[in-house]
Design a protein around this motif. Structure first.
Motif, PDB file in Angstrom:
ATOM      1  N   LYS A   1       0.954  -1.136   0.123  1.00 17.83           N
ATOM      2  CA  LYS A   1      -0.084   0.085   0.063  1.00 17.83           C
ATOM      3  C   LYS A   1       0.791   1.210  -0.109  1.00 17.83           C
ATOM      4  O   LYS A   1       0.496   2.147  -0.797  1.00 17.83           O
ATOM      5  N   TYR A   2       1.866   1.244   0.775  1.00 16.98           N
ATOM      6  CA  TYR A   2       2.577   2.573   1.072  1.00 16.98           C
ATOM      7  C   TYR A   2       4.144   2.578   0.346  1.00 16.98           C
ATOM      8  O   TYR A   2       4.450   3.763   0.139  1.00 16.98           O
ATOM      9  N   CYS A   3       4.733   1.514   0.202  1.00 13.32           N
ATOM     10  CA  CYS A   3       5.869   1.326  -0.482  1.00 13.32           C
ATOM     11  C   CYS A   3       6.165   0.645  -1.530  1.00 13.32           C
ATOM     12  O   CYS A   3       6.858  -0.271  -1.608  1.00 13.32           O
ATOM     13  N   LYS A   4       5.186   0.516  -2.737  1.00 10.71           N
ATOM     14  CA  LYS A   4       5.165  -0.558  -3.860  1.00 10.71           C
ATOM     15  C   LYS A   4       6.569  -0.370  -4.498  1.00 10.71           C
ATOM     16  O   LYS A   4       6.844  -1.366  -4.911  1.00 10.71           O
ATOM     17  N   TYR A   5       6.864   0.542  -4.796  1.00 11.78           N
ATOM     18  CA  TYR A   5       7.768   1.023  -5.822  1.00 11.78           C
ATOM     19  C   TYR A   5       9.117   1.643  -5.197  1.00 11.78           C
ATOM     20  O   TYR A   5      10.265   1.703  -5.951  1.00 11.78           O
ATOM     21  N   GLU A   6       9.474   1.307  -3.835  1.00 12.54           N
ATOM     22  CA  GLU A   6      10.448   1.890  -3.441  1.00 12.54           C
ATOM     23  C   GLU A   6      10.685   1.122  -2.009  1.00 12.54           C
ATOM     24  O   GLU A   6      10.020   0.443  -1.481  1.00 12.54           O
ATOM     25  N   ASN A   7      11.999   1.375  -1.386  1.00 15.05           N
ATOM     26  CA  ASN A   7      12.148   0.603  -0.175  1.00 15.05           C
ATOM     27  C   ASN A   7      11.719   1.159   1.035  1.00 15.05           C
ATOM     28  O   ASN A   7      11.399   2.587   1.008  1.00 15.05           O
ATOM     29  N   LEU A   8      11.226   0.733   2.058  1.00 16.36           N
ATOM     30  CA  LEU A   8      10.755   0.833   3.363  1.00 16.36           C
ATOM     31  C   LEU A   8      11.590   2.099   3.954  1.00 16.36           C
ATOM     32  O   LEU A   8      11.005   2.984   4.422  1.00 16.36           O
ATOM     33  N   LEU A   9      12.971   1.921   3.580  1.00 19.49           N
ATOM     34  CA  LEU A   9      13.963   2.984   4.579  1.00 19.49           C
ATOM     35  C   LEU A   9      14.128   4.357   3.673  1.00 19.49           C
ATOM     36  O   LEU A   9      14.578   5.163   4.180  1.00 19.49           O
ATOM     37  N   GLU A  10      13.422   4.198   2.476  1.00 19.52           N
ATOM     38  CA  GLU A  10      13.579   5.352   1.732  1.00 19.52           C
ATOM     39  C   GLU A  10      12.182   5.904   1.368  1.00 19.52           C
ATOM     40  O   GLU A  10      11.994   7.091   0.748  1.00 19.52           O
ATOM     41  N   CYS A  11      11.046   5.344   1.586  1.00 21.17           N
ATOM     42  CA  CYS A  11       9.832   5.891   1.027  1.00 21.17           C
ATOM     43  C   CYS A  11       9.396   6.935   1.873  1.00 21.17           C
ATOM     44  O   CYS A  11       9.603   7.189   3.045  1.00 21.17           O
ATOM     45  N   LEU A  12       8.400   7.975   1.290  1.00 16.81           N
ATOM     46  CA  LEU A  12       7.915   8.972   1.887  1.00 16.81           C
ATOM     47  C   LEU A  12       6.479   8.860   2.172  1.00 16.81           C
ATOM     48  O   LEU A  12       5.898   8.184   1.836  1.00 16.81           O
ATOM     49  N   ALA A  13       5.873   9.409   3.288  1.00 16.11           N
ATOM     50  CA  ALA A  13       4.614   9.575   3.711  1.00 16.11           C
ATOM     51  C   ALA A  13       3.786  10.119   2.705  1.00 16.11           C
ATOM     52  O   ALA A  13       3.821  11.336   2.592  1.00 16.11           O
ATOM     53  N   PRO A  14       2.764   9.274   2.062  1.00 13.56           N
ATOM     54  CA  PRO A  14       1.968  10.110   1.130  1.00 13.56           C
ATOM     55  C   PRO A  14       0.764  10.884   2.090  1.00 13.56           C
ATOM     56  O   PRO A  14       0.643  10.762   3.282  1.00 13.56           O
ATOM     57  N   GLY A  15       0.071  11.774   1.505  1.00 10.58           N
ATOM     58  CA  GLY A  15      -0.672  12.709   2.148  1.00 10.58           C
ATOM     59  C   GLY A  15      -1.820  12.185   2.883  1.00 10.58           C
ATOM     60  O   GLY A  15      -2.378  12.625   4.025  1.00 10.58           O
ATOM     61  N   ASN A  16      -2.348  11.109   2.338  1.00  8.05           N
ATOM     62  CA  ASN A  16      -3.541  10.272   2.744  1.00  8.05           C
ATOM     63  C   ASN A  16      -3.010   9.103   4.052  1.00  8.05           C
ATOM     64  O   ASN A  16      -3.692   8.104   4.081  1.00  8.05           O
ATOM     65  N   ALA A  17      -1.647   9.094   4.434  1.00  9.91           N
ATOM     66  CA  ALA A  17      -1.277   8.160   5.334  1.00  9.91           C
ATOM     67  C   ALA A  17      -1.965   8.192   6.630  1.00  9.91           C
ATOM     68  O   ALA A  17      -2.366   8.997   7.133  1.00  9.91           O
ATOM     69  N   SER A  18      -2.118   6.916   7.026  1.00  6.04           N
ATOM     70  CA  SER A  18      -2.984   6.432   8.109  1.00  6.04           C
ATOM     71  C   SER A  18      -1.876   7.094   9.711  1.00  6.04           C
ATOM     72  O   SER A  18      -0.577   7.044   9.222  1.00  6.04           O
ATOM     73  N   HIS A  19      -2.573   7.262  10.628  1.00  9.04           N
ATOM     74  CA  HIS A  19      -1.679   7.503  11.670  1.00  9.04           C
ATOM     75  C   HIS A  19      -0.647   6.421  11.991  1.00  9.04           C
ATOM     76  O   HIS A  19       0.434   6.724  12.563  1.00  9.04           O
ATOM     77  N   GLY A  20      -1.250   5.143  12.002  1.00 13.61           N
ATOM     78  CA  GLY A  20      -0.268   4.040  12.177  1.00 13.61           C
ATOM     79  C   GLY A  20       0.776   4.076  11.263  1.00 13.61           C
ATOM     80  O   GLY A  20       2.124   3.538  11.615  1.00 13.61           O
ATOM     81  N   TRP A  21       0.582   4.381  10.147  1.00 12.06           N
ATOM     82  CA  TRP A  21       1.899   4.202   9.112  1.00 12.06           C
ATOM     83  C   TRP A  21       2.778   5.279   9.482  1.00 12.06           C
ATOM     84  O   TRP A  21       3.919   5.236   9.147  1.00 12.06           O
ATOM     85  N   ARG A  22       2.331   6.466   9.811  1.00 11.71           N
ATOM     86  CA  ARG A  22       2.969   7.686  10.368  1.00 11.71           C
ATOM     87  C   ARG A  22       3.806   7.165  11.592  1.00 11.71           C
ATOM     88  O   ARG A  22       5.127   7.595  11.658  1.00 11.71           O
ATOM     89  N   GLY A  23       3.236   6.547  12.351  1.00 12.40           N
ATOM     90  CA  GLY A  23       3.974   5.786  13.644  1.00 12.40           C
ATOM     91  C   GLY A  23       5.157   5.071  13.068  1.00 12.40           C
ATOM     92  O   GLY A  23       6.098   4.938  13.574  1.00 12.40           O
ATOM     93  N   ILE A  24       4.709   4.126  12.134  1.00  9.95           N
ATOM     94  CA  ILE A  24       5.839   3.246  11.312  1.00  9.95           C
ATOM     95  C   ILE A  24       6.860   3.965  11.025  1.00  9.95           C
ATOM     96  O   ILE A  24       8.163   3.624  11.066  1.00  9.95           O
ATOM     97  N   LEU A  25       6.769   5.006  10.187  1.00 15.29           N
ATOM     98  CA  LEU A  25       7.697   6.000   9.642  1.00 15.29           C
ATOM     99  C   LEU A  25       8.653   6.630  10.600  1.00 15.29           C
ATOM    100  O   LEU A  25       9.712   6.729  10.492  1.00 15.29           O
ATOM    101  N   ALA A  26       7.960   6.835  11.848  1.00 10.45           N
ATOM    102  CA  ALA A  26       8.688   7.622  12.992  1.00 10.45           C
ATOM    103  C   ALA A  26       9.535   6.500  13.772  1.00 10.45           C
ATOM    104  O   ALA A  26      10.791   6.760  13.843  1.00 10.45           O
ATOM    105  N   GLY A  27       9.156   5.246  13.630  1.00 16.13           N
ATOM    106  CA  GLY A  27      10.094   4.302  14.104  1.00 16.13           C
ATOM    107  C   GLY A  27      11.197   3.953  13.358  1.00 16.13           C
ATOM    108  O   GLY A  27      12.218   3.561  13.587  1.00 16.13           O
ATOM    109  N   ARG A  28      10.853   3.965  11.936  1.00 21.21           N
ATOM    110  CA  ARG A  28      11.839   3.877  10.917  1.00 21.21           C
ATOM    111  C   ARG A  28      13.141   4.881  10.937  1.00 21.21           C
ATOM    112  O   ARG A  28      14.155   4.361  10.775  1.00 21.21           O
ATOM    113  N   GLU A  29      12.908   6.021  11.416  1.00 19.83           N
ATOM    114  CA  GLU A  29      13.787   7.003  11.537  1.00 19.83           C
ATOM    115  C   GLU A  29      14.867   6.687  12.561  1.00 19.83           C
ATOM    116  O   GLU A  29      15.943   6.829  12.538  1.00 19.83           O
ATOM    117  N   ILE A  30      14.223   5.909  13.655  1.00 22.29           N
ATOM    118  CA  ILE A  30      15.030   5.201  14.649  1.00 22.29           C
ATOM    119  C   ILE A  30      15.736   4.344  14.287  1.00 22.29           C
ATOM    120  O   ILE A  30      17.313   4.265  14.802  1.00 22.29           O
TER     121      ILE A  30
END
Length: 186
Positions: free
Chosen positions: A99-128
């Motif tokens: 759903k969120y990083c179909k064409y790129e790596n999880l470590l490099e993908c950006l948050a789309p404008g319609n991303a859920s709060h859960g996905w934004r939390g995952i991206l915050a954890g990714r930065e760690i």
């Protein structure tokens, strides 16, 4: 101490595994913990005889092992992207990564404008995770010379300074001689 750890620290744990709590909420929870520890009654404030930094030290370091709420939230959030990186074929991995990083790596993908709060939390954890993860060179085809951490096995480091324009897309495999598998000195 048992009450602090079993009730007050544990209550927000489920929410913290899924969502990045605002700093103000983390500070409020932390304040409730400190006031519970130090005060006799809600309206009677007492002297803080032990610094909070000492209380949050692990028990083997002389502290009481009380958790910093914001740091604990970050640690819990980092578990999900780590699982997604280690097991992308799990059901959770297939759903979220497609759903969120179909064409790129999880470590490099950006948050789309319609991303859920859960996905934004995952991206915050990714930065760690990104702060501490590094590459083992191998053949070097997937490692970007100027962006990825690959220079050291003891600490995560990448080359410093701006990349020259003609070398921005350089990969580590370009620095290795394909015949001898040694560093290409030319």
């Amino acid at each position: 101490m048992v009450l602090l750890k079993a009730v007050l620290s544990a209550m927000p744990s489920y929410t913290m595994t899924c969502f990045k709590l605002p700093k103000s909420l983390c500070k409020q929870i932390q304040s409730i913990l400190t006031r519970f520890w130090w005060d006799l009654k809600p309206n009677i404030r007492k002297m803080c005889w032990v610094a909070w930094d000492n209380l949050t030290l692990p028990k083997n370091a002389g502290g009481l092992g009380v958790r910093e709420i914001e740091v604990f939230n970050d640690a819990l959030l980092a578990k999900i992207p780590w699982r997604l990186l280690r097991n992308p074929n799990s059901l959770l991995g297939q759903v979220l990564l497609n759903k969120y990083c179909k064409y790129e790596n999880l470590l490099e993908c950006l948050a789309p404008g319609n991303a859920s709060h859960g996905w934004r939390g995952i991206l915050a954890g990714r930065e760690i995770i990104k702060r501490g993860v590094g590459w083992i060179v191998g053949d070097g085809r997937n490692i970007k010379v100027w962006e990825d951490n690959w220079l050291s096995t003891t600490e995560q480091r990448c080359p410093m300074g701006p990349a020259p324009e003609n070398l921005q897309g350089l990969r580590v495999s370009d620095l290795i001689s394909p015949l001898s598998a040694e560093w290409n000195s030319r």
